[in-house]
Design a protein around this motif. Structure first.
Motif, short mmCIF file in Angstrom:
data_model
loop_
_atom_site.label_atom_id
_atom_site.label_comp_id
_atom_site.label_asym_id
_atom_site.label_seq_id
_atom_site.Cartn_x
_atom_site.Cartn_y
_atom_site.Cartn_z
N LEU A 1 -3.77 -11.20 -26.01
CA LEU A 1 -3.26 -9.98 -25.38
C LEU A 1 -1.80 -9.73 -25.75
CD1 LEU A 1 -3.47 -7.68 -23.25
CD2 LEU A 1 -2.83 -9.39 -21.53
N HIS A 2 -1.50 -8.49 -26.13
CA HIS A 2 -0.11 -8.13 -26.44
C HIS A 2 0.12 -6.68 -26.10
CE1 HIS A 2 -2.68 -7.89 -30.01
NE2 HIS A 2 -1.99 -6.83 -30.38
N LEU A 3 1.34 -6.40 -25.64
CA LEU A 3 1.77 -5.04 -25.33
C LEU A 3 2.76 -4.62 -26.40
CD1 LEU A 3 1.20 -6.68 -22.54
CD2 LEU A 3 2.10 -4.62 -21.48
N HIS A 4 2.45 -3.53 -27.11
CA HIS A 4 3.38 -3.00 -28.11
C HIS A 4 4.42 -2.13 -27.42
CE1 HIS A 4 0.70 -3.63 -31.78
NE2 HIS A 4 -0.21 -3.67 -30.83
N ILE A 5 5.68 -2.33 -27.74
CA ILE A 5 6.75 -1.40 -27.37
C ILE A 5 7.17 -0.70 -28.66
CG2 ILE A 5 9.07 -1.11 -26.44
CD1 ILE A 5 8.75 -3.82 -25.05
N ILE B 1 -1.55 -0.96 -25.56
CA ILE B 1 -2.40 -2.16 -25.59
C ILE B 1 -3.67 -1.78 -26.35
CG2 ILE B 1 -3.73 -3.85 -24.28
CD1 ILE B 1 -1.81 -3.40 -21.93
N ASN B 2 -3.87 -2.36 -27.51
CA ASN B 2 -5.12 -2.19 -28.24
C ASN B 2 -6.10 -3.24 -27.72
OD1 ASN B 2 -4.05 -0.12 -29.86
ND2 ASN B 2 -3.17 -1.62 -31.27
N ASN B 3 -7.26 -2.76 -27.24
CA ASN B 3 -8.22 -3.68 -26.61
C ASN B 3 -9.53 -3.70 -27.40
OD1 ASN B 3 -9.17 -5.24 -24.07
ND2 ASN B 3 -10.74 -3.70 -24.44
N PHE C 1 8.75 -10.52 -29.16
CA PHE C 1 9.26 -10.70 -30.53
C PHE C 1 8.97 -9.44 -31.34
CE2 PHE C 1 4.99 -11.51 -32.16
CZ PHE C 1 4.35 -12.07 -31.05
N ARG C 2 9.75 -9.25 -32.40
CA ARG C 2 9.59 -8.05 -33.23
C ARG C 2 8.32 -8.14 -34.06
NH1 ARG C 2 14.07 -5.03 -32.56
NH2 ARG C 2 15.87 -6.22 -31.80
N ASP C 3 7.61 -7.01 -34.13
CA ASP C 3 6.40 -6.94 -34.95
C ASP C 3 6.77 -7.08 -36.42
OD1 ASP C 3 3.33 -5.56 -34.33
OD2 ASP C 3 4.02 -5.72 -36.41
N VAL C 4 5.98 -7.86 -37.14
CA VAL C 4 6.26 -8.13 -38.55
C VAL C 4 6.02 -6.89 -39.42
CG1 VAL C 4 3.99 -9.02 -39.26
CG2 VAL C 4 6.08 -10.01 -40.23
N GLN D 1 -7.67 -3.66 -31.98
CA GLN D 1 -6.99 -4.95 -31.79
C GLN D 1 -7.29 -5.86 -32.97
OE1 GLN D 1 -7.92 -6.86 -28.07
NE2 GLN D 1 -6.58 -8.62 -28.47
N THR D 2 -6.24 -6.45 -33.54
CA THR D 2 -6.42 -7.33 -34.70
C THR D 2 -6.03 -8.78 -34.41
OG1 THR D 2 -4.22 -6.80 -35.55
CG2 THR D 2 -6.06 -5.45 -36.34
N VAL D 3 -5.27 -9.03 -33.35
CA VAL D 3 -4.91 -10.40 -32.98
C VAL D 3 -5.48 -10.65 -31.58
CG1 VAL D 3 -3.06 -12.04 -32.53
CG2 VAL D 3 -2.80 -10.34 -34.37
P1 5GP Z 1 -3.00 -5.21 -32.72
O1 5GP Z 1 -3.43 -4.46 -33.95
O2 5GP Z 1 -3.84 -6.43 -32.49
O3 5GP Z 1 -2.82 -4.37 -31.51
O4 5GP Z 1 -1.52 -5.70 -33.05
C1 5GP Z 1 -1.24 -6.90 -33.67
C2 5GP Z 1 0.18 -6.78 -34.17
O5 5GP Z 1 0.65 -8.06 -34.50
C3 5GP Z 1 0.30 -5.90 -35.41
O6 5GP Z 1 1.17 -4.83 -35.15
C4 5GP Z 1 0.83 -6.87 -36.46
O7 5GP Z 1 1.77 -6.26 -37.32
C5 5GP Z 1 1.46 -7.96 -35.62
N1 5GP Z 1 1.46 -9.26 -36.25
C6 5GP Z 1 0.40 -9.87 -36.85
N2 5GP Z 1 0.75 -11.08 -37.30
C7 5GP Z 1 2.05 -11.23 -36.99
C8 5GP Z 1 2.98 -12.29 -37.21
O8 5GP Z 1 2.68 -13.34 -37.77
N3 5GP Z 1 4.25 -12.10 -36.74
C9 5GP Z 1 4.63 -10.96 -36.08
N4 5GP Z 1 5.90 -10.89 -35.66
N5 5GP Z 1 3.78 -9.94 -35.86
C10 5GP Z 1 2.51 -10.08 -36.32
#
Ligand code: 5GP
Length: 115
Positions: A100-104, A87-89, A30-33, A95-97
């Motif tokens: 595990l997530h991979l950013h493209i 990947i922010n670990n 899904f697209r990053d917010v 890492q804020t969430v």
């Molecule tokens: P991290 O900083 O953990 O690597 O990346 C977490 C990402 O999740 C951030 O880029 C942030 O913008 C995205 N994010 C956080 N909350 C939400 C949300 O509720 N919806 C979507 N689509 N992205 C989110």
């Protein structure tokens, strides 16, 4: 370690809205917010692995699937000129969430080194 609820669990269950661009049995994209590039998509496992450092040998196939999903989603998004996968670990990794997530990241030229 797999564990607690995050905002991404709610996105998987469609309890909060997200611009979902790909889904299969194991992964969601899904697209990053808060996009950091013209195209910024997150690829996550449906299984809530907290972070890369918590992945186990049992996750071997899933990890490969996530990378191939990145490739598929990037192609689907038209990123034929290249893209970055991040990947922010953990805390120092930014890492804020805790799912595990991979950013493209694509649609512009990426700088190196990252901040
Ligand atoms: P991290 O900083 O953990 O690597 O990346 C977490 C990402 O999740 C951030 O880029 C942030 O913008 C995205 N994010 C956080 N909350 C939400 C949300 O509720 N919806 C979507 N689509 N992205 C989110």
């Amino acid at each position: 370690m797999t564990n607690q609820e995050t905002i991404f669990s709610k996105i998987i269950r469609r309890e909060i809205p997200a611009d979902i661009v790909y889904e299969d049995d194991l992964a969601l994209a899904f697209r990053d917010v808060h996009p950091q590039a013209p195209i910024h998509i997150l690829v996550i496992p449906k299984q809530p692995i907290t972070k890369l450092a918590d992945a186990t040998p049992e996750d071997h196939a899933l990890m490969g699937h996530l990378l191939l999903t990145v490739k598929r989603v990037a192609e689907q998004a038209g990123l034929s000129n290249g893209y970055r996968v991040v990947i922010n670990n953990g805390s120092d990794g930014g890492q804020t969430v805790d799912h595990l997530h991979l950013h493209i990241l694509g649609g512009r030229h990426m700088k190196w080194p990252p901040g």
